[in-house]
Design a protein around this motif. Sequence first.
Motif, PDB file in Angstrom:
ATOM      1  N   ASP A 367    -129.893 144.172   1.315  1.00 26.76           N
ATOM      2  CA  ASP A 367    -129.325 142.828   1.210  1.00 26.76           C
ATOM      3  C   ASP A 367    -130.442 141.874   1.623  1.00 26.76           C
ATOM      4  OD1 ASP A 367    -128.092 140.416   1.396  1.00 26.76           O
ATOM      5  OD2 ASP A 367    -126.587 141.038   2.877  1.00 26.76           O
ATOM      6  N   TRP A 368    -130.982 141.136   0.681  1.00 27.38           N
ATOM      7  CA  TRP A 368    -132.107 140.245   1.022  1.00 27.38           C
ATOM      8  C   TRP A 368    -131.679 138.782   0.998  1.00 27.38           C
ATOM      9  CZ3 TRP A 368    -131.792 143.542  -3.048  1.00 27.38           C
ATOM     10  CH2 TRP A 368    -131.674 142.992  -4.326  1.00 27.38           C
ATOM     11  N   SER A 369    -130.363 138.564   1.073  1.00 25.85           N
ATOM     12  CA  SER A 369    -129.932 137.168   1.157  1.00 25.85           C
ATOM     13  C   SER A 369    -130.334 136.595   2.512  1.00 25.85           C
ATOM     14  CB  SER A 369    -128.413 137.068   0.971  1.00 25.85           C
ATOM     15  OG  SER A 369    -127.774 137.716   2.038  1.00 25.85           O
ATOM     16  N   LEU A 370    -130.658 135.325   2.553  1.00 26.63           N
ATOM     17  CA  LEU A 370    -131.191 134.729   3.793  1.00 26.63           C
ATOM     18  C   LEU A 370    -130.138 133.911   4.535  1.00 26.63           C
ATOM     19  CD1 LEU A 370    -134.672 133.637   2.368  1.00 26.63           C
ATOM     20  CD2 LEU A 370    -134.056 135.736   3.578  1.00 26.63           C
TER      21      LEU A 370
END
Length: 371
Positions: A367-370
């Motif tokens: 999950d690379w959402s910031l």
Amino acid sequence: MADVWPGGIVSYSVKTNSLPWVVAWMEPAGVWAEVVSDDEYELATALGHTPERIVFNGPVKSRAALARAIDGGSLINLDSQRELRWATELAAERPAGSVKVGVRVNWNVDAECPGATASGPDGLRFGFHVEGGDLTEALQYLAAGGVEVVGLHLHVTSLSRGIDVYRSAARTAVGVIRDHALRLDYLDIGGGFFGGDNPDFPTPTQYLTAIRDVLVDAVDPAVTRLIIEPGAALIAVPVDFHTSVIDAKQVQDHVIVVTDGSRTNLDTFFRKTGYAHDLITAGEPTATPQVISGFTCLDNDRLMTLVDAPRLREGDQVIYLRVGSYTMAFNPLFINYLPAVYARRDDGRLQLVRRRWTAADYLAGNDWSLS
Ligand SMILES: Cc1ncc(COP(=O)(O)O)c(C=O)c1O
């Protein structure tokens, strides 16, 4: 196996090469799975190994996995204090006599076979120590806690893979069986055997006969199953690694041959300097040393130096032979992701059993959402 020890079990050491196709291939071939982690246990069951045909080893089992393995009828070799404790707790929660386990044995193998192991006089790392009294304490603790000990596990991968280490293991097992009046369902003598058909190495029959000859006074083959856990002996020889030349350039007095393979594919510890190999090339022999190098940015990603070999050019191939053990399972996700794997079927057909990993495979589960 059956010729020497009827009812004996061959259990594949999954860690040696856990490629799903390989692990799945073993089950219908009559080979059990030997696993050393919760993940490997899950992998083996997902690939068709039923719990009662799994040997569960190692000191890092979780309590939940231990409970699942006990209830599923796996053969379990305990290898840490917390596992002893958990086994007695699980026994208290179950009908009497339903928790049966094996115990890994640590013995002073260097005293009997000096220099045979990597650890030498420092001793082995796994199991409960015989000479120091830990094993006796473990057996007494389990008996008091309502856990029946039905197996012993003695594994060591010796440097020589010679027969003497198996004789030492068998002698140790005989001593433990006699000292503790054990009646075992199984005796697991571990892996560490040579494979292939090199006449300089012991054959499977020579290994097994030597083990049986020591055990026979204390162990009845009609009652106790002998287990072996080969890894390298089963999977080293059938696996080749195919690479292509990307570039070749003169540097000082040698040629650097850049390939799309890497030392990280074959030599995780960066210790090897040579490999059995084939070259596919039309190049003429050259006296100039050719340094076969990898695709990574590591300057020491140099696999081997060829002397008086055909001069390699872009598009030629270097095929590394008999490289199936402790290579693919160690392959890092470094710069290039995992290579494609093909299985050659009995009819000669090549089956793609793992496509090359791409960035999409690497991203799975991330999950690379910031926010
Ligand atoms: C417990 C155990 N069994 C079996 C093996 C397989 O050993 P090999 O690949 O040398 O046969 C290993 C490897 O270290 C091991 O730790």
